[in-house]
Design a protein around this motif. Structure first.
Motif, PDB file in Angstrom:
ATOM      1  N   LYS B  93       0.819  -1.314  -0.153  1.00  0.00           N
ATOM      2  CA  LYS B  93      -0.055  -0.125   0.117  1.00  0.00           C
ATOM      3  C   LYS B  93       0.981   1.300  -0.091  1.00  0.00           C
ATOM      4  N   ALA B  94       1.910   1.419   0.743  1.00  0.00           N
ATOM      5  CA  ALA B  94       2.927   2.590   0.972  1.00  0.00           C
ATOM      6  C   ALA B  94       3.594   2.798  -0.357  1.00  0.00           C
ATOM      7  N   ILE B  95       3.984   1.714  -0.823  1.00  0.00           N
ATOM      8  CA  ILE B  95       5.061   1.886  -1.952  1.00  0.00           C
ATOM      9  C   ILE B  95       3.933   2.334  -3.262  1.00  0.00           C
ATOM     10  N   LYS B  96       2.909   1.664  -3.405  1.00  0.00           N
ATOM     11  CA  LYS B  96       2.078   2.184  -4.473  1.00  0.00           C
ATOM     12  C   LYS B  96       1.232   3.649  -4.233  1.00  0.00           C
ATOM     13  N   LEU B  97       1.181   4.026  -2.877  1.00  0.00           N
ATOM     14  CA  LEU B  97       0.933   5.130  -2.721  1.00  0.00           C
ATOM     15  C   LEU B  97       1.869   6.335  -3.291  1.00  0.00           C
ATOM     16  N   GLY B  98       3.022   5.918  -3.162  1.00  0.00           N
ATOM     17  CA  GLY B  98       4.157   6.839  -3.865  1.00  0.00           C
ATOM     18  C   GLY B  98       4.018   6.507  -5.264  1.00  0.00           C
ATOM     19  N   ILE B  99       3.989   5.514  -5.891  1.00  0.00           N
ATOM     20  CA  ILE B  99       3.911   5.389  -7.253  1.00  0.00           C
ATOM     21  C   ILE B  99       2.734   6.123  -7.911  1.00  0.00           C
ATOM     22  N   LEU B 100       1.592   5.998  -7.221  1.00  0.00           N
ATOM     23  CA  LEU B 100       0.446   6.798  -7.749  1.00  0.00           C
ATOM     24  C   LEU B 100       0.391   8.224  -7.660  1.00  0.00           C
ATOM     25  N   GLY B 101       1.258   8.630  -6.521  1.00  0.00           N
ATOM     26  CA  GLY B 101       1.682  10.076  -6.402  1.00  0.00           C
ATOM     27  C   GLY B 101       2.082  10.634  -7.564  1.00  0.00           C
ATOM     28  N   ALA B 102       3.452   9.920  -7.957  1.00  0.00           N
ATOM     29  CA  ALA B 102       4.056  10.394  -9.170  1.00  0.00           C
ATOM     30  C   ALA B 102       3.166  10.569 -10.446  1.00  0.00           C
ATOM     31  N   ASP B 103       2.229   9.341 -10.421  1.00  0.00           N
ATOM     32  CA  ASP B 103       1.243   9.511 -11.633  1.00  0.00           C
ATOM     33  C   ASP B 103       0.466  10.585 -11.620  1.00  0.00           C
ATOM     34  N   LEU B 104      -0.012  11.051 -10.371  1.00  0.00           N
ATOM     35  CA  LEU B 104      -0.826  12.291 -10.142  1.00  0.00           C
ATOM     36  C   LEU B 104      -0.132  13.535 -10.529  1.00  0.00           C
ATOM     37  N   GLY B 105       1.248  13.482 -10.314  1.00  0.00           N
ATOM     38  CA  GLY B 105       2.134  14.622 -10.743  1.00  0.00           C
ATOM     39  C   GLY B 105       2.057  14.872 -12.041  1.00  0.00           C
ATOM     40  N   TYR B 106       2.340  13.890 -12.831  1.00  0.00           N
ATOM     41  CA  TYR B 106       2.592  13.743 -14.428  1.00  0.00           C
ATOM     42  C   TYR B 106       0.991  14.150 -14.877  1.00  0.00           C
ATOM     43  N   TRP B 186      10.050   8.041  -6.418  1.00  0.00           N
ATOM     44  CA  TRP B 186      11.099   8.201  -7.226  1.00  0.00           C
ATOM     45  C   TRP B 186      10.994   6.912  -8.421  1.00  0.00           C
ATOM     46  N   ILE B 187      10.965   5.859  -8.008  1.00  0.00           N
ATOM     47  CA  ILE B 187      10.842   4.718  -8.881  1.00  0.00           C
ATOM     48  C   ILE B 187       9.859   5.211 -10.009  1.00  0.00           C
ATOM     49  N   GLU B 188       8.642   5.808  -9.818  1.00  0.00           N
ATOM     50  CA  GLU B 188       7.773   5.852 -10.856  1.00  0.00           C
ATOM     51  C   GLU B 188       8.209   7.066 -11.697  1.00  0.00           C
ATOM     52  N   GLY B 189       8.962   8.256 -11.021  1.00  0.00           N
ATOM     53  CA  GLY B 189       9.510   9.170 -11.749  1.00  0.00           C
ATOM     54  C   GLY B 189      10.820   8.548 -12.727  1.00  0.00           C
ATOM     55  N   GLN B 190      11.288   7.687 -12.017  1.00  0.00           N
ATOM     56  CA  GLN B 190      12.387   7.449 -12.970  1.00  0.00           C
ATOM     57  C   GLN B 190      11.804   6.392 -14.073  1.00  0.00           C
ATOM     58  N   TYR B 191      10.824   5.797 -13.816  1.00  0.00           N
ATOM     59  CA  TYR B 191      10.281   4.969 -14.987  1.00  0.00           C
ATOM     60  C   TYR B 191       9.680   5.692 -16.091  1.00  0.00           C
ATOM     61  N   LEU B 192       9.132   6.707 -15.601  1.00  0.00           N
ATOM     62  CA  LEU B 192       8.308   7.800 -16.459  1.00  0.00           C
ATOM     63  C   LEU B 192       9.609   8.316 -17.606  1.00  0.00           C
ATOM     64  N   ALA B 193      10.806   8.900 -16.705  1.00  0.00           N
ATOM     65  CA  ALA B 193      11.935   9.414 -17.633  1.00  0.00           C
ATOM     66  C   ALA B 193      12.552   8.352 -18.533  1.00  0.00           C
ATOM     67  N   THR B 194      12.838   7.215 -18.075  1.00  0.00           N
ATOM     68  CA  THR B 194      13.685   6.206 -18.785  1.00  0.00           C
ATOM     69  C   THR B 194      12.685   5.484 -19.967  1.00  0.00           C
ATOM     70  N   GLN B 195      11.320   5.372 -19.757  1.00  0.00           N
ATOM     71  CA  GLN B 195      10.418   5.114 -20.693  1.00  0.00           C
ATOM     72  C   GLN B 195      10.467   6.031 -21.927  1.00  0.00           C
ATOM     73  N   VAL B 196      10.434   7.455 -21.464  1.00  0.00           N
ATOM     74  CA  VAL B 196      10.393   8.412 -22.522  1.00  0.00           C
ATOM     75  C   VAL B 196      11.525   8.491 -23.246  1.00  0.00           C
ATOM     76  N   VAL B 197      12.727   8.512 -22.518  1.00  0.00           N
ATOM     77  CA  VAL B 197      14.139   8.282 -23.324  1.00  0.00           C
ATOM     78  C   VAL B 197      14.404   7.482 -24.229  1.00  0.00           C
ATOM     79  N   SER B 198      13.756   6.126 -23.714  1.00  0.00           N
ATOM     80  CA  SER B 198      13.936   4.850 -24.687  1.00  0.00           C
ATOM     81  C   SER B 198      13.509   5.114 -26.099  1.00  0.00           C
ATOM     82  N   LYS B 199      12.567   6.072 -25.899  1.00  0.00           N
ATOM     83  CA  LYS B 199      11.626   6.265 -27.279  1.00  0.00           C
ATOM     84  C   LYS B 199      12.250   7.909 -27.968  1.00  0.00           C
ATOM     85  N   VAL B 200      12.527   8.711 -26.998  1.00  0.00           N
ATOM     86  CA  VAL B 200      12.945   9.927 -27.490  1.00  0.00           C
ATOM     87  C   VAL B 200      14.496  10.233 -26.889  1.00  0.00           C
TER      88      VAL B 200
END
Lengths: 144, 303
Positions: B93-106, B186-200
């Motif tokens: 629950k706690a780690i997903k709260l963080g992951i979804l927080g990053a998604d909310l920021g996005y 942090w992991i979700e933010g890093q995931y977002l950045a790395t997924q984008v950079v793999s395409k762009v």
């Protein structure tokens, strides 16, 4: 003497409570003062007593700042503060890279834009002018 | 006893090595001690831990960078598989709260506020489940999202809710959940950045991924006291160490220079002339993209 102490305690409590009530308003207005093109990142609520002999800014916080980003540091003091909220930012080499207070002229700036070119950890140091008593809010946001 | 004190001091100094150097560093290096002993990390003051957790970068910074680079929004980067009703442990629950927080920021940054309502509901459920729902200002965020009104207010209330949750958890001896939440962000933010950079393969974005080396050790430091808690924690500690290993040979060097100040409209603009330079090969970047994807997907899918 006892009477004085009680009065002092009461005054301190009242001032603490009144800042507590106005704190959220000050935070909101300070965030808004960053401008429409600013995107909020963090804020710091600072409340300090008087300390005329202080050598260094008293409230410190670390923050990671990233290259190719323009940051805006807004400084807002509560109306009952004796001094103005001021800020120094130091890099990881302990070098002051910006200050909202010009020691020579005594001028204070309500905000500073910082165009960061070096990613790393930075130390934000807040205080009130001349080590005076005060309460205030420091807001960090990003601007385009 | 004295020796213990010295060990704690050395660890504290090496952990904060990049902050208080009297001479100017020209290259960022990980602290000499690669792994911090659990027993010693536990003795660090709550203030030191609070300081570390506060300085981890905000997820909206990555999202803001993508927006400034005109990278289009993509729903596919979001952790849509997270179902808060299927999670059983507080770890999850706690780690997903963080992951979804990053998604909310996005979502907020791209003003995809209609889509953010589902994420908001999940966040509320998770926050309530770990007894911090009172700090999440769901109604205000929902109102601001629906009205598509002031983005700054929306960011302020969203970030403030997370800050309050983080403070409350740490002050009430539930620091392990605070650490998980921050790592999730942090992991979700890093995931977002790395997924984008793999395409762009944008240089600025690549650099930002490489520069995460600067805060990685602090992030690991938050979790170290809990690595022996149970298998979920030890597995995450191992995962972070794997990410750290991928970063080991990436070089971050600094050039020297003095800041330039200009007074304008009553304020001051300071331009830094010192720069940080990231040296990272394609293989190194690919390694980071791969490990981040694997770890993040495991965390998201493993309901």
């Amino acid at each position: 003497m006892k009477k004085h102490l009680i009065t002092l305690s009461l005054l301190l409590t009242i001032s603490l409570l009144s800042f507590g009530q106005g704190k959220d308003e000050l935070r909101s207005s300070c965030v808004m003062s960053a401008g429409a093109n600013a995107k909020f990142l963090k804020d710091f609520v600072i409340q300090l007593g008087s300390d005329a002999v202080q050598n260094d800014f008293r409230y410190k916080a670390n923050i990671a700042l990233w290259k190719n980003t323009k940051y805006r540091f807004n400084l807002c003091s509560a109306t009952d503060s004796k001094g103005q909220l001021i800020l120094n930012v130091k890099d990881d080499g302990n070098k002051v890279i910006l200050s909202s207070f010009d020691k020579k002229s005594g001028k204070t700036y309500p905000y500073i834009d910082f165009i960061c070119q070096k990613s790393g950890m930075y130390q934000l140091s807040y205080d009130f002018t001349n080590g005076q008593q005060g309460s205030g809010v420091g807001v960090v946001s990003m601007v385009k | 006893m004295k020796l213990k004190g010295v060990v704690i001091l050395i660890i504290a100094l090496t952990s904060f090595a990049c902050r208080n150097l009297s001479s100017k560093p020209t290259e960022f290096v990980f602290p000499e001690i690669d792994t911090i002993p659990v027993s010693e990390a536990q003795k660090l003051s709550p203030e030191a831990i609070a300081d570390i957790s506060k300085n981890i970068s905000s997820p909206v910074e990555i999202a803001n960078m993508l927006l400034n680079l005109d990278i289009p929004f993509s729903q596919s980067y979001l952790a849509t598989s997270v179902d808060p009703n299927k999670l059983s442990t507080n770890f999850d629950k706690a780690i997903k709260l963080g992951i979804l927080g990053a998604d909310l920021g996005y979502l907020n940054m791209y003003e995809k506020t209609g889509s953010s309502l589902d994420v908001l509901s999940s966040i509320r459920k998770l926050a309530e489940d770990i007894k911090v729902g009172q700090f999440f200002d769901f109604e205000s965020i929902k109102r601001l999202s629906k009205n598509k009104s002031n983005l700054d207010s929306l960011l302020f209330i969203s970030i403030d809710s997370y800050t309050k949750i983080d403070n409350y958890l740490r002050e009430n001896d539930r620091g392990q959940l605070s650490a998980l939440m921050i790592i999730g962000v942090w992991i979700e933010g890093q995931y977002l950045a790395t997924q984008v950079v793999s395409k762009v393969p944008n240089k600025m974005l690549m650099d930002r991924v490489g520069e995460q080396k600067i805060i990685l050790n602090d992030l690991i430091f938050l979790l170290v006291p809990y690595c022996n808690h149970d298998s979920e924690y030890s597995s995450l500690c191992k995962n972070l160490q794997e990410i750290k290993d991928k970063y080991h040979d990436i070089r971050i060097t600094f050039t020297q220079g003095d800041p330039v100040s200009v007074e304008k409209d009553g304020g001051l603009t300071v331009t830094q002339t010192e720069t940080s330079v990231v040296e990272m090969s394609k293989e190194q970047l690919d390694g980071i993209i791969e490990i981040t994807k694997n770890i993040r997907n495991r965390l998201v899918i493993n309901n």
